[in-house]
Design an enzyme around this catalytic site. Structure first.
Site, PDB file in Angstrom:
ATOM      1  N   ARG A 160       0.846  -1.203   0.000  1.00  0.00           N
ATOM      2  CA  ARG A 160       0.000   0.000   0.000  1.00  0.00           C
ATOM      3  C   ARG A 160       0.875   1.245   0.000  1.00  0.00           C
ATOM      4  O   ARG A 160       0.555   2.246  -0.644  1.00  0.00           O
ATOM      5  CB  ARG A 160      -0.945  -0.021   1.210  1.00  0.00           C
ATOM      6  CG  ARG A 160      -2.032   1.034   1.120  1.00  0.00           C
ATOM      7  CD  ARG A 160      -3.118   0.820   2.151  1.00  0.00           C
ATOM      8  NE  ARG A 160      -2.618   1.025   3.496  1.00  0.00           N
ATOM      9  CZ  ARG A 160      -3.322   0.802   4.608  1.00  0.00           C
ATOM     10  NH1 ARG A 160      -4.563   0.350   4.535  1.00  0.00           N
ATOM     11  NH2 ARG A 160      -2.791   1.013   5.796  1.00  0.00           N
ATOM     12  N   LYS A 200      -2.689   6.435   1.185  1.00  0.00           N
ATOM     13  CA  LYS A 200      -2.558   6.952   2.551  1.00  0.00           C
ATOM     14  C   LYS A 200      -1.617   8.155   2.550  1.00  0.00           C
ATOM     15  O   LYS A 200      -0.442   8.045   2.879  1.00  0.00           O
ATOM     16  CB  LYS A 200      -2.047   5.818   3.452  1.00  0.00           C
ATOM     17  CG  LYS A 200      -2.448   5.979   4.913  1.00  0.00           C
ATOM     18  CD  LYS A 200      -2.271   4.685   5.657  1.00  0.00           C
ATOM     19  CE  LYS A 200      -2.321   4.862   7.155  1.00  0.00           C
ATOM     20  NZ  LYS A 200      -3.605   5.251   7.711  1.00  0.00           N
ATOM     21  N   GLU A 250     -16.378   6.036   4.342  1.00  0.00           N
ATOM     22  CA  GLU A 250     -15.510   5.599   5.436  1.00  0.00           C
ATOM     23  C   GLU A 250     -15.977   6.168   6.751  1.00  0.00           C
ATOM     24  O   GLU A 250     -16.812   7.070   6.806  1.00  0.00           O
ATOM     25  CB  GLU A 250     -14.085   6.089   5.204  1.00  0.00           C
ATOM     26  CG  GLU A 250     -13.467   5.489   3.995  1.00  0.00           C
ATOM     27  CD  GLU A 250     -11.984   5.291   4.162  1.00  0.00           C
ATOM     28  OE1 GLU A 250     -11.576   4.476   4.993  1.00  0.00           O
ATOM     29  OE2 GLU A 250     -11.232   5.969   3.452  1.00  0.00           O
TER      30      GLU A 250
END
Ligand SMILES: Cc1ncc(COP(=O)(O)O)c(C=O)c1O
Length: 337
Positions: free
Chosen positions: A80, A183, A219
């Site tokens: 990620r 992220k 989210e």
């Protein structure tokens, strides 16, 4: 062993012995450097400071029932991190570089790894940013990747219990085709204002809806959302949701438990139909949701004050793997010590 009051730890930075660093200059990565220095010396015109060319990761190491220290799905966090680096046009480190740095930070800070049974764990924070000096908006040619760790306390000090969340339509976290699926620091900066608004009203997290239409659930703060009904584990599918490694693991555990897994759009109104719902992420594994309040329509969705049976089983099964109490049949743990 360090004389730390493990039970009193929150989610805060505690200084450890060393961190690991790689720098990228002249088109290549340095070897890993281990240092006790907590500070970095950086030019005031470094690209990360002006244009947000910054990303990070978060994962945990756990001291198990057998005394061994396990890193949970470190390779998935490394992958990620690679996708975040690609999205920001930063140099992309290899999975091995990230994994080795995480292992080394765990090994060399062993005295800061909380003992089994305290509920505390060792949080690892890889962080990477562009350091090229300049004024124009362009990709960074130089970067620094740092991996450090900190012992952190149990998320729920007195046992897992439901949280209250608030839906906000006035500010969005991430746009479709923006950076919601990686992220990067900017996503979190953009979420602060709505977070503060919810906190002022007594809610712990904000539930974000899709930024294009405000129709679908996205989210829940810095965590993914899931709902349970009719023997199904249902979680949003969206290009602006961060692919949570906890959610990925819970989907597999749900299948192991015989639940059907659906990844699809979840219209807000569907909240009325869930038997249980929760937020999931590295910090708490699962935060069951007790109540959802829509800040604009003032509609309330109630799920009760008890943790749902399926959420509890998902939570227990995942923690059992992390603490070495159950067989790691999907190969998620890396034993470091
Ligand atoms: C926005 C966001 N969504 C979801 C998650 C949960 O992801 P993970 O399970 O990998 O911790 C996080 C935390 O890392 C997050 O910051």
């Amino acid at each position: 062993m360090e004389t730390i009051e493990w039970g009193a730890l929150g989610f805060d930075y505690t200084k450890t012995d060393v961190n690991a660093r790689y720098s990228f200059t002249g088109g290549k990565w340095s070897d890993m450097e281990i240092t006790a220095d907590e500070y970095i010396r950086m030019h005031m015109s470094a690209s990360c400071l002006h244009y947000g060319i910054e990303l990070f990761e978060g994962l945990k190491a756990f001291r198990g029932v057998d005394g061994k220290v396990r890193l949970f799905r470190v390779e998935d966090n490394a992958r990620r991190l690679q996708s975040s680096a690609k999205r920001l046009c930063l140099p992309v480190p290899t999975v091995e570089m990230v994994v080795e740095a995480c292992k080394e930070v765990v090994r060399r800070n062993e005295r800061f790894i909380p003992p089994y049974g305290t509920g505390a764990s060792f949080y690892l924070r890889p962080v990477m940013f562009g350091t090229t000096v300049g004024l124009g908006v362009k990709p960074a040619k130089d970067a620094l990747l740092i991996v450090y760790g900190s012992p952190v306390g149990a998320y729920f000090k007195t046992g897992i219990k439901p949280i209250m969340v608030a839906i906000d339509r006035e500010q969005d976290r991430a746009a479709p085709r923006g950076t919601g699926d990686v992220k990067v620091g900017g996503n979190y900066a953009a979420s602060l204002m709505s977070g503060e608004k919810a906190h002022d009203l007594g809610y712990s997290n904000v539930m974000y809806l899709d930024a294009a239409e405000h129709k679908y659930i996205e989210e829940c703060g810095a965590a993914n959302f899931f709902g349970i009904k009719d023997g199904k584990y249902i979680t949003p599918k969206s290009p602006s949701v961060l692919p949570s490694i906890t959610n990925m693991s819970l989907r597999q555990i749900a299948r192991d438990m015989g639940l059907e897994v659906e990844e699809r759009h979840i219209p807000v109104e569907e909240l009325e139909t869930f038997e249980e719902c929760g937020a999931c992420g590295t910090a708490a594994v699962i935060s069951p949701i007790g109540k959802i309040f829509d800040m604009q329509t003032e509609k309330v969705y109630n799920y009760g004050t008890e943790v749902g049976k399926i959420s509890m089983e998902l939570y227990t099964r995942l923690q059992d793997i992390q603490y070495g109490r159950a067989e790691d049949k999907h190969g998620w743990c890396t034993i470091v010590l």
